[in-house]
Scaffold this active site. Structure first.
Site, mmCIF file in Angstrom:
data_model
loop_
_atom_site.group_PDB
_atom_site.id
_atom_site.type_symbol
_atom_site.label_atom_id
_atom_site.label_comp_id
_atom_site.label_asym_id
_atom_site.label_seq_id
_atom_site.Cartn_x
_atom_site.Cartn_y
_atom_site.Cartn_z
ATOM 1 C CB CYS A 86 -0.938 0.008 1.194
ATOM 2 S SG CYS A 86 -2.102 -1.362 1.214
ATOM 3 C CG HIS A 357 -6.583 1.989 0.467
ATOM 4 N ND1 HIS A 357 -5.350 2.501 0.075
ATOM 5 C CD2 HIS A 357 -6.296 0.903 1.260
ATOM 6 C CE1 HIS A 357 -4.389 1.762 0.601
ATOM 7 N NE2 HIS A 357 -4.934 0.790 1.312
#
Length: 412
Positions: A86, A357
């Site tokens: 991420c 996200h």
């Protein structure tokens, strides 16, 4: 050491883009960043392209950046593919900053793009399965879930529907925090309610509906103490930045007064520690390095974007970064200290929970927001008088913490 600037930023809306490809999203974000900087494609000397899941979702491995950028006419320059969970996009920015700072280039592109939303839900959720040690899954899961021992989840507080195992792990971290500091589910809900409120003012956010603490608590449970609005969604999107030095800035056609300085940028990987030994958490270590590099202190920060894959993440990171006292991240949110108008606004974009996200683009999405804040161009979500802005972007799991974290300080 040369001053490094971000001269331009661009970002697509984050959300569900089933009809668009990685190439389409990349083109939109890069074109916006080039236009913002007054930069021609021919002026780019190299590019760092972040993506984490296209290999899993589409089978496109190895040359993702070369293909995505060539499709929009960017070719013949070094292109480096960056995959760092991420934290991929912030890592791409880190590498661009390092290249410019070293003198190897004057104008560099950092871009992150991700296509995660799919009608194939099993494949979509399986995209996260490689973000920890696949050779040690059961031991890793047991070690991480053990953090939540001592706080018993109430009956009916776990979802019967499929969800990422990482939500169980965030929940265990939340229960550890509850056990150590007495934080409450209502305080985690205050973080989520704050961020959903912030996102109302962000036209690029995936979710733009305000929620109260009571609504967050009453929402479908995921894994105690997490309810659905406390979680980041699965998202598509892209974001980009044009990074340059003073010489490069002079060659651009944009308004140089809108350029933002990179005060510091550090990349940190984790190490073995006990779950409750938060003094040695990788984000705390990275924060010490970052503040020293920039010559500032936590109290100098005016606004922050942190990695709130869940509301619990924001509570932890706000403490580890020194923005609030240890153990008081939830209490600070409950008091309004981290909301717009509060002492230290955190995630004015809506954060991952509301803005979205798309994991290979998330870090540069944070940078987009902070550059916008530093320019005073954030409209109704503007934090007054911003001079120093902080981004924290983490990824993966190793041991009892993230596998990697990238922190960036920006200033005017």
């Amino acid at each position: 050491m040369d001053t490094v600037f971000i001269a331009g930023v661009g970002m697509t809306p984050f959300g569900r883009h089933l009809g668009q490809s990685v190439k389409d999203l990349t083109r939109q974000a890069v074109q916006a960043a080039l236009q913002d900087a007054g930069c021609e494609r021919a002026q780019l000397q190299s590019a760092f392209f972040a993506n984490a899941t296209q290999g899993h979702m589409e089978g496109q491995h190895m040359v993702r950046g070369q293909l995505a950028l060539r499709s929009m006419g960017i070719a013949g320059i070094p292109v480096v593919n960056v995959e760092n969970a991420c934290a991929s996009a912030s890592t791409a920015l880190h590498l661009a900053v390092q290249q410019v700072r070293s003198g190897a280039a004057d104008i560099v592109l950092a871009v992150g793009a991700e296509k995660m939303v799919s009608e194939d839900k099993a494949r979509m959720f399986a995209a996260f399965d490689g973000a920890w040690d696949v050779h040690d899954v059961q031991a890793s899961k047991a070690r991480l879930l053990a953090m939540g021992e001592g706080v018993t989840p109430p009956a009916g507080s776990q979802s019967p529907r499929p969800y990422s195992v990482f939500m169980d792990i965030y929940a265990a971290m939340g229960r550890l925090h509850m056990g150590l500091y007495g934080s409450t589910q209502a305080q985690f809900a205050a973080v989520a309610a704050k961020n959903h409120g912030h996102s109302v003012h962000n036209p690029l956010a995936q979710y733009r509906e305000a929620m109260s603490v009571e609504q967050v608590l009453a929402a479908p449970p995921i894994s105690y103490p997490i309810t659905l609005p406390m979680c980041s969604p699965v998202s598509d999107g892209a974001a980009a930045a044009i990074v340059c030095n003073a010489a490069g800035l002079k060659r651009l056609q944009g308004n140089a007064s809108r350029a933002v300085r990179v005060l510091g940028c550090v990349l940190q990987t984790g190490s073995d520690r006990a779950a409750d030994n938060l003094q040695n958490h990788l984000v705390r270590k990275a924060a010490h390095r970052l503040y020293a590099q920039a010559g500032v202190a936590p109290q100098d920060v005016n606004v922050a974007e942190v990695h709130d894959a869940t509301a619990i993440g924001e509570v932890l990171q706000s403490e580890l970064l020194g923005l609030v006292p240890e153990g008081q991240g939830g209490l600070a949110a409950e008091r309004g200290e981290t909301a717009l108008g509060g002492r230290i606004p955190i995630n004015p974009s809506g954060g991952l929970e509301s803005k979205g996200h798309p994991i290979g683009a998330t870090g540069l999405g944070q940078v987009f927001e902070l550059v916008t804040q530093l320019r005073g161009e954030a409209g109704s979500r503007q934090v007054p008088g911003v001079r120093i802005a902080l981004a924290e972007n983490g990824g993966g799991l190793a041991g009892v913490e993230e596998a990697v974290a990238c922190l960036t300080l920006l200033g005017r």
